[in-house]
Design a protein around this motif. Sequence first.
Motif, PDB file in Angstrom:
ATOM      1  N   GLY A  66       0.788  -1.225   0.000  1.00  0.00           N
ATOM      2  CA  GLY A  66       0.000   0.000   0.000  1.00  0.00           C
ATOM      3  C   GLY A  66       0.818   1.273   0.000  1.00  0.00           C
ATOM      4  O   GLY A  66       0.325   2.314   0.425  1.00  0.00           O
ATOM      5  N   LEU A  67       2.059   1.232  -0.487  1.00  0.00           N
ATOM      6  CA  LEU A  67       2.898   2.422  -0.538  1.00  0.00           C
ATOM      7  C   LEU A  67       2.336   3.401  -1.570  1.00  0.00           C
ATOM      8  O   LEU A  67       2.079   3.035  -2.713  1.00  0.00           O
ATOM      9  CB  LEU A  67       4.328   2.035  -0.914  1.00  0.00           C
ATOM     10  N   SER A  68       2.162   4.655  -1.172  1.00  0.00           N
ATOM     11  CA  SER A  68       1.648   5.690  -2.068  1.00  0.00           C
ATOM     12  C   SER A  68       2.663   6.822  -2.152  1.00  0.00           C
ATOM     13  O   SER A  68       3.189   7.274  -1.129  1.00  0.00           O
ATOM     14  CB  SER A  68       0.316   6.236  -1.562  1.00  0.00           C
ATOM     15  N   VAL A  69       2.918   7.277  -3.375  1.00  0.00           N
ATOM     16  CA  VAL A  69       3.921   8.312  -3.618  1.00  0.00           C
ATOM     17  C   VAL A  69       3.320   9.396  -4.493  1.00  0.00           C
ATOM     18  O   VAL A  69       2.627   9.114  -5.477  1.00  0.00           O
ATOM     19  CB  VAL A  69       5.162   7.713  -4.308  1.00  0.00           C
ATOM     20  N   TRP A  70       3.577  10.649  -4.117  1.00  0.00           N
ATOM     21  CA  TRP A  70       3.195  11.806  -4.917  1.00  0.00           C
ATOM     22  C   TRP A  70       4.468  12.587  -5.199  1.00  0.00           C
ATOM     23  O   TRP A  70       5.021  13.241  -4.323  1.00  0.00           O
ATOM     24  CB  TRP A  70       2.187  12.672  -4.177  1.00  0.00           C
ATOM     25  N   MET A  71       4.938  12.507  -6.434  1.00  0.00           N
ATOM     26  CA  MET A  71       6.218  13.100  -6.809  1.00  0.00           C
ATOM     27  C   MET A  71       6.020  14.540  -7.254  1.00  0.00           C
ATOM     28  O   MET A  71       5.096  14.855  -8.008  1.00  0.00           O
ATOM     29  CB  MET A  71       6.867  12.286  -7.929  1.00  0.00           C
ATOM     30  N   ILE A  72       6.911  15.422  -6.804  1.00  0.00           N
ATOM     31  CA  ILE A  72       6.828  16.835  -7.144  1.00  0.00           C
ATOM     32  C   ILE A  72       7.581  17.072  -8.441  1.00  0.00           C
ATOM     33  O   ILE A  72       8.807  16.951  -8.495  1.00  0.00           O
ATOM     34  CB  ILE A  72       7.419  17.701  -6.015  1.00  0.00           C
ATOM     35  N   GLY A  73       6.839  17.393  -9.501  1.00  0.00           N
ATOM     36  CA  GLY A  73       7.450  17.762 -10.761  1.00  0.00           C
ATOM     37  C   GLY A  73       7.609  19.265 -10.862  1.00  0.00           C
ATOM     38  O   GLY A  73       7.348  20.004  -9.912  1.00  0.00           O
ATOM     39  N   HIS A  74       8.028  19.734 -12.014  1.00  0.00           N
ATOM     40  CA  HIS A  74       8.236  21.169 -12.192  1.00  0.00           C
ATOM     41  C   HIS A  74       6.911  21.927 -12.264  1.00  0.00           C
ATOM     42  O   HIS A  74       6.878  23.135 -12.015  1.00  0.00           O
ATOM     43  CB  HIS A  74       9.060  21.434 -13.448  1.00  0.00           C
ATOM     44  N   GLU A  75       5.830  21.220 -12.625  1.00  0.00           N
ATOM     45  CA  GLU A  75       4.562  21.885 -12.817  1.00  0.00           C
ATOM     46  C   GLU A  75       3.455  21.378 -11.906  1.00  0.00           C
ATOM     47  O   GLU A  75       2.343  21.919 -11.928  1.00  0.00           O
ATOM     48  CB  GLU A  75       4.117  21.738 -14.282  1.00  0.00           C
ATOM     49  N   GLY A  76       3.699  20.344 -11.134  1.00  0.00           N
ATOM     50  CA  GLY A  76       2.634  19.843 -10.291  1.00  0.00           C
ATOM     51  C   GLY A  76       3.017  18.589  -9.529  1.00  0.00           C
ATOM     52  O   GLY A  76       4.193  18.263  -9.384  1.00  0.00           O
ATOM     53  N   ILE A  77       2.006  17.904  -9.036  1.00  0.00           N
ATOM     54  CA  ILE A  77       2.158  16.678  -8.259  1.00  0.00           C
ATOM     55  C   ILE A  77       1.769  15.490  -9.141  1.00  0.00           C
ATOM     56  O   ILE A  77       0.715  15.502  -9.778  1.00  0.00           O
ATOM     57  CB  ILE A  77       1.246  16.704  -7.013  1.00  0.00           C
ATOM     58  N   TYR A  78       2.612  14.458  -9.156  1.00  0.00           N
ATOM     59  CA  TYR A  78       2.375  13.296  -9.995  1.00  0.00           C
ATOM     60  C   TYR A  78       2.202  12.055  -9.116  1.00  0.00           C
ATOM     61  O   TYR A  78       3.176  11.582  -8.525  1.00  0.00           O
ATOM     62  CB  TYR A  78       3.540  13.079 -10.958  1.00  0.00           C
ATOM     63  N   PRO A  79       1.000  11.511  -9.002  1.00  0.00           N
ATOM     64  CA  PRO A  79       0.841  10.242  -8.294  1.00  0.00           C
ATOM     65  C   PRO A  79       1.607   9.150  -9.043  1.00  0.00           C
ATOM     66  O   PRO A  79       1.437   8.984 -10.255  1.00  0.00           O
ATOM     67  CB  PRO A  79      -0.666   9.993  -8.333  1.00  0.00           C
ATOM     68  N   ILE A  80       2.444   8.424  -8.334  1.00  0.00           N
ATOM     69  CA  ILE A  80       3.295   7.406  -8.950  1.00  0.00           C
ATOM     70  C   ILE A  80       2.963   6.048  -8.339  1.00  0.00           C
ATOM     71  O   ILE A  80       2.992   5.881  -7.119  1.00  0.00           O
ATOM     72  CB  ILE A  80       4.786   7.726  -8.723  1.00  0.00           C
ATOM     73  N   ALA A  81       2.651   5.089  -9.177  1.00  0.00           N
ATOM     74  CA  ALA A  81       2.384   3.736  -8.695  1.00  0.00           C
ATOM     75  C   ALA A  81       3.663   3.113  -8.163  1.00  0.00           C
ATOM     76  O   ALA A  81       4.759   3.342  -8.692  1.00  0.00           O
ATOM     77  CB  ALA A  81       1.823   2.876  -9.830  1.00  0.00           C
ATOM     78  N   ALA A  82       3.533   2.320  -7.102  1.00  0.00           N
ATOM     79  CA  ALA A  82       4.703   1.723  -6.460  1.00  0.00           C
ATOM     80  C   ALA A  82       5.516   0.888  -7.456  1.00  0.00           C
ATOM     81  O   ALA A  82       6.735   0.819  -7.357  1.00  0.00           O
ATOM     82  CB  ALA A  82       4.269   0.872  -5.277  1.00  0.00           C
ATOM     83  N   ARG A  83       4.845   0.243  -8.403  1.00  0.00           N
ATOM     84  CA  ARG A  83       5.563  -0.618  -9.350  1.00  0.00           C
ATOM     85  C   ARG A  83       6.486   0.179 -10.280  1.00  0.00           C
ATOM     86  O   ARG A  83       7.378  -0.401 -10.911  1.00  0.00           O
ATOM     87  CB  ARG A  83       4.558  -1.414 -10.193  1.00  0.00           C
ATOM     88  N   GLN A  84       6.277   1.499 -10.383  1.00  0.00           N
ATOM     89  CA  GLN A  84       7.106   2.333 -11.240  1.00  0.00           C
ATOM     90  C   GLN A  84       8.357   2.843 -10.540  1.00  0.00           C
ATOM     91  O   GLN A  84       9.260   3.379 -11.196  1.00  0.00           O
ATOM     92  CB  GLN A  84       6.307   3.538 -11.738  1.00  0.00           C
ATOM     93  N   LEU A  85       8.438   2.700  -9.244  1.00  0.00           N
ATOM     94  CA  LEU A  85       9.564   3.230  -8.490  1.00  0.00           C
ATOM     95  C   LEU A  85      10.831   2.431  -8.773  1.00  0.00           C
ATOM     96  O   LEU A  85      10.800   1.216  -8.942  1.00  0.00           O
ATOM     97  CB  LEU A  85       9.258   3.216  -7.002  1.00  0.00           C
ATOM     98  N   ARG A  86      11.943   3.129  -8.790  1.00  0.00           N
ATOM     99  CA  ARG A  86      13.239   2.500  -9.021  1.00  0.00           C
ATOM    100  C   ARG A  86      14.207   2.954  -7.942  1.00  0.00           C
ATOM    101  O   ARG A  86      14.173   4.094  -7.475  1.00  0.00           O
ATOM    102  CB  ARG A  86      13.799   2.884 -10.393  1.00  0.00           C
ATOM    103  N   GLY A  87      15.115   2.073  -7.571  1.00  0.00           N
ATOM    104  CA  GLY A  87      16.163   2.440  -6.624  1.00  0.00           C
ATOM    105  C   GLY A  87      17.221   3.284  -7.297  1.00  0.00           C
ATOM    106  O   GLY A  87      17.258   3.440  -8.527  1.00  0.00           O
ATOM    107  N   ASP A  88      18.120   3.826  -6.508  1.00  0.00           N
ATOM    108  CA  ASP A  88      19.191   4.663  -7.055  1.00  0.00           C
ATOM    109  C   ASP A  88      20.338   3.801  -7.597  1.00  0.00           C
ATOM    110  O   ASP A  88      20.517   2.668  -7.191  1.00  0.00           O
ATOM    111  CB  ASP A  88      19.716   5.600  -5.966  1.00  0.00           C
TER     112      ASP A  88
END
Length: 242
Positions: free
Chosen positions: A220-242
């Motif tokens: 149930g991890l939920s992420v809202w990424m801050i872009g240059h123009e707004g907030i982008y809800p990102i599905a957990a499956r799209q996340l990548r490590g560094d």
Amino acid sequence: MDRAAAGAMQAGEVNFTASRIVIAGKPVVADKSGALHLPAERAVIVSDLHLEKGSALAERGSFLPPYDTRTTLGRLARTIERLDPDIVVCLGDSLHDRHAAERLAPEDLDAIRTLQEGRDWLWITGNHDPEIPEELGGAVAAELLLGGLMLRHEPRPGPQLREIAGHLHPAARIARHGLGVRRPCFVGNGQRLVMPAFGAYTGGLNVLDEAFAPLLGQDGLSVWMIGHEGIYPIAARQLRGD
């Protein structure tokens, strides 16, 4: 807008200047600035300003443009003007160290006092700023219960209900079609929320880092990424490590 974020939008995610989040039944709004807006309480929360980090680095021989405080306060002023809160809560590590207030330029101190006019202002203490000097104005507390939400700097260990915290400077990384982007983000699990750092010179810790797992779990991890123009809800499956 960066191309990776645009690709994410084409995949079905929506670009918002603000995004509604529900924490244990309590609706709040993640703002594109990195602030959290509580409309019912007419409150704005920001975390980890780290004012005067640039001057602290300069004392250690790392010279960066000494404008981080001015930049951070300018962003905060624009956010406050747009959202027009009655209450502002700074969620800890507002000052980069115990002596940061002594290094504040007079005009930056004046800017802080101007922002405080006509509203309630609360400094939550953090690990970098366990004490807030009186000349910064406002009230000081270790934590605050506001609108049924517990506001504190460091997330408490283990599962927590209705907690808003900072400290970890969460960041999300996504990649699509060979394009990658790494940006600050809000991260939560429906019960608690960890806020991004608001300061100009603050780095970020990838939300897939092991430091987040004990706080948010794996489901149930939920992420809202801050872009240059707004907030982008990102599905957990799209996340990548560094």
